[in-house]
Design a protein around this motif. Structure first.
Motif, PDB file in Angstrom:
ATOM      1  N   PRO A  88      -0.467  -7.255   4.355  1.00 19.28           N
ATOM      2  CA  PRO A  88      -0.914  -6.314   4.722  1.00 19.28           C
ATOM      3  C   PRO A  88      -0.064  -4.834   4.731  1.00 19.28           C
ATOM      4  N   HIS A  89      -0.562  -3.875   3.903  1.00 22.57           N
ATOM      5  CA  HIS A  89       0.241  -2.599   4.204  1.00 22.57           C
ATOM      6  C   HIS A  89      -0.533  -1.189   3.994  1.00 22.57           C
ATOM      7  N   ASP A  90      -0.098  -0.164   4.136  1.00 20.63           N
ATOM      8  CA  ASP A  90      -0.888   1.007   4.005  1.00 20.63           C
ATOM      9  C   ASP A  90      -0.010   1.892   3.051  1.00 20.63           C
ATOM     10  N   HIS A  91      -0.316   3.018   2.521  1.00 21.66           N
ATOM     11  CA  HIS A  91       0.296   3.829   1.550  1.00 21.66           C
ATOM     12  C   HIS A  91       0.969   5.011   2.038  1.00 21.66           C
ATOM     13  N   GLY A  92       0.569   5.446   3.135  1.00 16.13           N
ATOM     14  CA  GLY A  92       0.816   6.880   3.388  1.00 16.13           C
ATOM     15  C   GLY A  92       0.381   7.974   2.531  1.00 16.13           C
ATOM     16  N   ILE A 144      -5.615   0.021   5.229  1.00 13.13           N
ATOM     17  CA  ILE A 144      -4.600  -1.237   5.306  1.00 13.13           C
ATOM     18  C   ILE A 144      -5.231  -2.318   4.289  1.00 13.13           C
ATOM     19  N   HIS A 145      -4.475  -2.922   3.324  1.00 10.25           N
ATOM     20  CA  HIS A 145      -4.848  -3.946   2.744  1.00 10.25           C
ATOM     21  C   HIS A 145      -3.779  -4.969   2.235  1.00 10.25           C
ATOM     22  N   SER A 146      -4.137  -6.271   1.916  1.00  9.43           N
ATOM     23  CA  SER A 146      -3.178  -7.205   1.280  1.00  9.43           C
ATOM     24  C   SER A 146      -3.825  -7.433   0.070  1.00  9.43           C
ATOM     25  N   ILE A 160      -2.789   4.108  -8.771  1.00  7.43           N
ATOM     26  CA  ILE A 160      -2.649   5.566  -8.714  1.00  7.43           C
ATOM     27  C   ILE A 160      -2.335   6.012  -7.704  1.00  7.43           C
ATOM     28  N   TYR A 161      -1.458   6.871  -7.244  1.00  7.16           N
ATOM     29  CA  TYR A 161      -0.983   7.125  -5.616  1.00  7.16           C
ATOM     30  C   TYR A 161      -1.124   8.734  -5.660  1.00  7.16           C
ATOM     31  N   GLY A 162      -1.391   9.490  -4.657  1.00  7.34           N
ATOM     32  CA  GLY A 162      -1.020  10.583  -4.393  1.00  7.34           C
ATOM     33  C   GLY A 162       0.321  11.205  -4.318  1.00  7.34           C
TER      34      GLY A 162
HETATM   35 FE   LIG Z   1      -1.698  -1.212  -1.946  1.00  9.86          FE
END
Ligand SMILES: [Fe+2]
Length: 189
Positions: A88-92, A144-146, A160-162
């Motif tokens: 599990p992690h977030d991305h900020g 939060i996902h894994s 794709i991330y901000g």
């Molecule tokens: Fe992710």
């Protein structure tokens, strides 16, 4: 419009336009969604053998296809080894993930502690869903996902991330040990 001309460069140009036109995260996510699907459907234009290579230690390979000079608007191809994934992690930042080749299992988590203890986090699983090719997962900042590749071959997804996630100070979680740490990706050479 001829979709066979829509690749990573075209997606990056659209991301710049969307960001110039909107500051609202929900609107950005809803506008990026169909573009992610479009570029995934058009994988023949950009998906090379090199992008399918993964890091055995990390369990997956991260290939940076685009980022702005200030590390915003990052586009990664991520190749997941069989029976590997990430905790599990977030991305900020906001994130849009689209399946490109093969199904990937996503589990979703919610933080249940009061965030008062540095390095400590309690997580509760709140759902799971398998995303196959051309299915899109749009995540607001804070999600939060894994991820796990349950198949017997390498799977590929486009992320794709901000902002490039190695520059957001985001977190990695161990739900059993209740530990929160910072999460830096190893980028494929
Ligand atoms: Fe992710």
């Amino acid at each position: 419009m001829d979709d066979r001309t829509y690749g990573i460069g075209e997606l990056a140009a659209d991301l710049r336009r969307i960001r110039a036109e909107s500051r609202d995260e929900r609107e950005i996510l809803s506008r990026v969604r169909p573009l992610a699907r479009r570029v995934a459907a058009n994988k023949a234009m950009w998906l090379t053998d090199r992008l399918c290579q993964a890091d055995a230690e990390q369990g997956f390979g991260v290939h940076v296809l685009h980022e702005e000079p200030d590390h915003t608007l990052a586009i990664f191809a991520v190749s997941w080894l069989p029976d590997r994934g990430t905790a599990p992690h977030d991305h900020g930042t906001w994130a849009v993930v689209v399946g490109v080749d093969g199904p990937e299992k996503n589990e979703f988590w919610e933080r249940t502690d009061d965030r008062s203890r540095p390095g400590y986090a309690e997580l509760k699983k709140i759902g799971e869903k398998v995303f196959d090719a051309e299915e899109v997962l749009a995540m607001p900042a804070g999600t939060i996902h894994s991820v796990w590749n349950d198949t017997e071959r390498v799977t590929i997804s486009l992320h794709i991330y901000g902002q490039h996630v190695n520059y957001t100070g985001r977190s990695h979680f161990d739900p059993d040990q209740r530990i929160e740490t910072t999460y830096q990706l190893k980028i494929q050479a």
